[in-house]
Motif scaffolding. Sequence first.
Motif, short mmCIF file in Angstrom:
data_model
loop_
_atom_site.label_atom_id
_atom_site.label_comp_id
_atom_site.label_asym_id
_atom_site.label_seq_id
_atom_site.Cartn_x
_atom_site.Cartn_y
_atom_site.Cartn_z
N LEU A 158 35.52 -7.78 30.58
CA LEU A 158 35.12 -7.05 29.39
C LEU A 158 34.88 -8.00 28.23
O LEU A 158 33.89 -7.87 27.49
N PHE A 159 35.77 -8.95 28.06
CA PHE A 159 35.58 -9.96 27.01
C PHE A 159 34.30 -10.73 27.26
O PHE A 159 33.52 -11.02 26.33
N ASN A 160 34.05 -11.07 28.51
CA ASN A 160 32.83 -11.80 28.88
C ASN A 160 31.59 -11.01 28.52
O ASN A 160 30.62 -11.54 27.98
N ILE A 164 28.10 -20.80 26.70
CA ILE A 164 28.24 -19.39 27.07
C ILE A 164 28.24 -19.24 28.59
O ILE A 164 29.03 -18.47 29.16
N VAL A 165 27.35 -19.97 29.27
CA VAL A 165 27.31 -19.91 30.73
C VAL A 165 28.62 -20.42 31.33
O VAL A 165 29.14 -19.86 32.30
N ARG A 174 19.02 -12.74 30.18
CA ARG A 174 20.03 -12.00 29.42
C ARG A 174 20.33 -10.62 30.00
O ARG A 174 21.50 -10.28 30.22
N PRO A 175 19.32 -9.78 30.24
CA PRO A 175 19.63 -8.44 30.78
C PRO A 175 20.32 -8.48 32.14
O PRO A 175 21.20 -7.67 32.42
N LEU A 194 28.78 -12.19 25.82
CA LEU A 194 27.37 -12.35 26.20
C LEU A 194 26.46 -11.53 25.29
O LEU A 194 25.42 -12.00 24.84
N PHE A 195 26.86 -10.29 25.05
CA PHE A 195 26.03 -9.40 24.23
C PHE A 195 25.85 -9.95 22.82
O PHE A 195 24.76 -9.88 22.24
N ASN A 196 26.91 -10.51 22.27
CA ASN A 196 26.87 -10.96 20.87
C ASN A 196 26.29 -12.35 20.69
O ASN A 196 25.70 -12.65 19.64
N LYS A 197 26.44 -13.22 21.67
CA LYS A 197 26.14 -14.63 21.44
C LYS A 197 25.04 -15.22 22.32
O LYS A 197 24.49 -16.27 21.97
#
Length: 812
Positions: free
Chosen positions: A586-588, A383-384, A473-474, A592-595
């Motif tokens: 936006l995809f990023n 993810i990173v 995360r935040p 991030l929010f989901n995974k």
Amino acid sequence: MTMRHEQLTFPASKKNAKKVIKVVLVQLGSPKSPKVSDVRSYLKEFLGDPRVVDINPTLWKIILNLFVIPFRPKRSAALYSRIWEGNEFPLTRITREFTHKVNELTPEHIEVEHAFLLCEPRVADVYAKWEKELDERMDPAQKLIVIPMFPQYSESTIASGIDFLGKLLGTKVRIPNFEVITNFHRLQAFIDNSARLINEKLKSEQIDDLVISFHGIPKRRVIYKKDPYYQHCFETFELIKDRVSEIDSHRIHFTFQSRFGSEEWLTPYTDDYVCELAKSGKKNIAVYCPAFVADCLETVDEIGTELQEEVEEFGTTIHAIPCLNDDQKWSEGFADYVETLCDKPNEVAQLEYEVEEEKYMDMPKVNMESEPLSDNAKKSLKIVFLTLFLDLVGFSIIFPLFPALAKYYLTVDADNFFLKAIFGSIDTLTNVGGAGEFSAIVLFGGALGALYSLLQFVAAPIWGTISDRIGRRPVLLISVFGLFVSYVLWAVAGNFTILILARFIGGIMGGNISTATAVVADVTTRKNRSKGMAIIGIAFALGFIIGPAMGGILSLFDLTKMYPALESIGINPFSMAAIVAGLLSLFNLVNLFNKFDETLPEEKRGKHETERSANPLKLFKPLPYEGVNLTNFGYFLFLLAFSGMEFTLTFLAAERLNYSSMDNAYMFIFIGFILAMVQGGYVRRKAHQVGERKMALQGLIAIIPGLVLIGLASSSWLVYAGLFFLAIGSSLVVPCLTSLVSMYSPSNHQGHVIGVFRSLGALARVFGPIIASLIYWRYNSAAPYFIGSVFLIIPIIMVAKLPKPSEAKADS
């Protein structure tokens, strides 16, 4: 066992038999020929199998297609050409001949055929033939038995074959009663005939030592995936050793060959071990490879040729013992085994040896010097990687557009306060010394870049410290959302003020790199941190490859010409690049929010107050962690020289070689490609082995000839030669110094310390271009490169003085 002596054709001799059982002997296969194109096709299919290389599929596809397939086939083709028999390779010929013998040695109701996973005839061909027989024969095959010709089970061989068969059957309506044999490593015929061949060789030659060499696999598979391959190899070794009578057992050795890639594979490595035997005075060493039943590249060339070349300097001779191949006694024994499988499956165990329980006490334990990344670490790093890659694409997409941006806003918004301020400062600087006639517009790009870096410098330690307190995360979600907003503003930046606001927000949010780096530190240990930091380096490199290329291409799509009415809402000639960058962000954000799961547990979140202030000199205040300060300042001085080169490179190229914006984009693509290749190859594989400090020194030294070559450049090839050294050097320095600073700092202060590290880098990117530009305009285009090459001696000395990282400090 029934044995027929009449001449039969294969396999038609049994077409009229009743109640046929079809047995298919499956081998890996060989390339069609030793031509590079055929070897490339073979390797692409073989190495593309996720069972063979079981790392992250997306990352492996990038590595395979960018770094392996373009280069490895030529070398492999040269090796294959050494065993080419004119029409085919030994493996395919021997498999066919062995199958024919076994077929003739089995009863008439058993048909034995062969197939390959990677060449003709394939398993699908044999299956298609069986389907055809269903329609043509009164009594077609009642059962299908598949025997992969790999004695020991391994995920990369047997499981790969089962996967292939499963996919094939999944497409069929008619599925036979079938069985897959997963191993025969303790089969008496296999063990006895192997020992017989070895004893015959030992009788005919004066052998000092015998090495029993198996094909290797990564240790990780044995330790973490519980692959039984290592145990099967040990059992085969012990059973053969007990039956070799022509040499003392203590002179029989257990090794592994054919390692590939950067991971630790099963040890001891055959080549290293045999070289040590040769150094100790062993002059005649026999090698037998019971992981193979048919001679192939690994036995004929790797052992018979390459290993011989390695020990020649010691006056040692390698005596390669052929595989079982189509040996008559082995063929008879295997035919017996096939008949038992078909007719008396309950008696198969009687054809196998058992290993005495106490033997397992002698089985060496498999340990890893550098532990692999955990599943959680891999998930977080994936993810990173995607986050940084998409961020860097959006960041670098503007690079080729800087000159055109300046011309546009000077035309449509010439009276803008900020625009006048920038060009007023540029005029002041460029008129110093009377050297200000060359394209002040190009310097505009440097000014915008310096603004972004200045804001990143301010934000990086703040984001890092905040993430130490509230979690990663935040902070990542907020900063990526901010980047999205910045691109939306750029897309509607009909005047220069909105563009400045967009770059302001983007620079502040771009400080999230320190948080992403802290995530890597959270999920890795000191021993494997360089692997994680290399992932960041690859993301940077690929971002700098794709971003400028996209910027150059998207500059061709001027929305103001396609839809003139859109100018009323601020759409400009560069909006297409901004829109694409915004969509990526936006995809990023959604990804991030989901995974993304938090990597910093609450109990590890720091409670310290930030020491950040508006005074940039505070960054140079020593931190209380050994090694951190030298690393930080060494990184700062390195980037001071390197970033000056980055921002003046386009000036030099335009002045000396009349480069356009697209030409500049090509240079960034070249640099990014070399960065990705070195970081994805050498750094990822060797950083921990070589040592991060030593590798960083290698990089700093490599940059010096790069700067000199560009300073002397009067042609494109000299520029690209210099860029080659600069790209190699920076690809070593950045991930290794990043790894070092994380190793020197305690885990609950990773975000803060790495934030300072990144912030110093951003500060260097503020002052580097300014200083280099002043030198450029005051003297000449070569001066910043020559001075920079001398200046690098200082960070070289600083890095050379770094202490060895302490695991206690890194993970406390």
